[in-house]
Scaffold this motif. Sequence first.
Motif, mmCIF file in Angstrom:
data_model
loop_
_atom_site.group_PDB
_atom_site.id
_atom_site.type_symbol
_atom_site.label_atom_id
_atom_site.label_comp_id
_atom_site.label_asym_id
_atom_site.label_seq_id
_atom_site.Cartn_x
_atom_site.Cartn_y
_atom_site.Cartn_z
ATOM 1 N N GLU A 1 -41.088 -57.785 16.711
ATOM 2 C CA GLU A 1 -40.257 -56.587 16.874
ATOM 3 C C GLU A 1 -40.723 -55.751 18.063
ATOM 4 O O GLU A 1 -39.903 -55.271 18.855
ATOM 5 C CB GLU A 1 -40.298 -55.737 15.594
ATOM 6 N N LYS A 2 -42.020 -55.600 18.190
ATOM 7 C CA LYS A 2 -42.572 -54.816 19.298
ATOM 8 C C LYS A 2 -42.309 -55.502 20.641
ATOM 9 O O LYS A 2 -41.876 -54.850 21.600
ATOM 10 C CB LYS A 2 -44.073 -54.622 19.088
ATOM 11 N N ILE A 3 -42.529 -56.800 20.710
ATOM 12 C CA ILE A 3 -42.292 -57.553 21.953
ATOM 13 C C ILE A 3 -40.809 -57.498 22.328
ATOM 14 O O ILE A 3 -40.465 -57.333 23.499
ATOM 15 C CB ILE A 3 -42.806 -58.998 21.828
ATOM 16 N N THR A 4 -39.939 -57.613 21.334
ATOM 17 C CA THR A 4 -38.501 -57.517 21.600
ATOM 18 C C THR A 4 -38.159 -56.160 22.219
ATOM 19 O O THR A 4 -37.433 -56.092 23.212
ATOM 20 C CB THR A 4 -37.694 -57.731 20.306
ATOM 21 N N GLY A 5 -38.689 -55.083 21.648
ATOM 22 C CA GLY A 5 -38.452 -53.746 22.188
ATOM 23 C C GLY A 5 -38.971 -53.598 23.602
ATOM 24 O O GLY A 5 -38.306 -53.007 24.464
ATOM 25 N N ILE A 6 -40.139 -54.149 23.865
ATOM 26 C CA ILE A 6 -40.734 -54.062 25.208
ATOM 27 C C ILE A 6 -39.913 -54.858 26.217
ATOM 28 O O ILE A 6 -39.635 -54.377 27.320
ATOM 29 C CB ILE A 6 -42.207 -54.509 25.178
ATOM 30 N N ILE A 7 -39.498 -56.058 25.841
ATOM 31 C CA ILE A 7 -38.679 -56.881 26.746
ATOM 32 C C ILE A 7 -37.363 -56.182 27.064
ATOM 33 O O ILE A 7 -36.930 -56.126 28.221
ATOM 34 C CB ILE A 7 -38.442 -58.284 26.151
ATOM 35 N N LEU A 8 -36.722 -55.632 26.038
ATOM 36 C CA LEU A 8 -35.466 -54.905 26.266
ATOM 37 C C LEU A 8 -35.680 -53.688 27.152
ATOM 38 O O LEU A 8 -34.869 -53.405 28.041
ATOM 39 C CB LEU A 8 -34.847 -54.487 24.929
ATOM 40 N N ALA A 9 -36.782 -52.965 26.940
ATOM 41 C CA ALA A 9 -37.069 -51.783 27.753
ATOM 42 C C ALA A 9 -37.370 -52.167 29.202
ATOM 43 O O ALA A 9 -36.923 -51.482 30.139
ATOM 44 C CB ALA A 9 -38.230 -50.997 27.144
ATOM 45 N N VAL A 10 -38.106 -53.240 29.408
ATOM 46 C CA VAL A 10 -38.405 -53.696 30.775
ATOM 47 C C VAL A 10 -37.117 -54.117 31.483
ATOM 48 O O VAL A 10 -36.887 -53.766 32.653
ATOM 49 C CB VAL A 10 -39.447 -54.840 30.770
ATOM 50 N N ALA A 11 -36.255 -54.848 30.778
ATOM 51 C CA ALA A 11 -34.964 -55.248 31.369
ATOM 52 C C ALA A 11 -34.150 -54.010 31.740
ATOM 53 O O ALA A 11 -33.556 -53.948 32.830
ATOM 54 C CB ALA A 11 -34.192 -56.136 30.401
ATOM 55 N N LEU A 12 -34.144 -53.028 30.856
ATOM 56 C CA LEU A 12 -33.420 -51.779 31.130
ATOM 57 C C LEU A 12 -34.017 -51.060 32.339
ATOM 58 O O LEU A 12 -33.284 -50.557 33.198
ATOM 59 C CB LEU A 12 -33.437 -50.872 29.898
#
Length: 160
Positions: free
Chosen positions: A7-18
């Motif tokens: 869950e944390k990695i997913t949030g970080i990946i989405l935030a980096v993409a954003l």
Amino acid sequence: MNLSKTEKITGIILAVALALLTLAGSGYFFFTLRVNFVQWLAYNACSPSSIVYLCCFVAFLARRQPALLAVALLPMYYFGTMGLFTFTWSGANVFAQMSHITMTLNLIWAIYVFRKTVDYKTYAQWLIFGILVFVPYIAFVMYYCRTHADELTTLLQMAS
């Protein structure tokens, strides 16, 4: 607030993409279209909204308080998710739509994180704060774009 590693990695990946899409979009507006700061705030409202979300996301990671993400819900929904339905899916707008999709995915992730928390009172307080801050911003964007419609049309024609 305990998130699983996934869950944390997913949030970080989405935030980096954003963050990358926000940088690219802002660069396009500042360097290609040569807009000033006020024009950027109005014509590229997704970027300021994304920057607020990213700041709230970093604060969430540092303080472990998911309610901080609530501040950015309204602008992320209004400019991101609603942008999926107001922009065309052709030409230069395809890049904008990639940003809108990424904003929406970050929004879904944030709501998922909220569902895992039990502190709905704090969540509601931060959500109300975000509404109080961003409703005037949304009104400004709408007013500015309406009163500068010719300029906006010219810029959009340059982008085609």
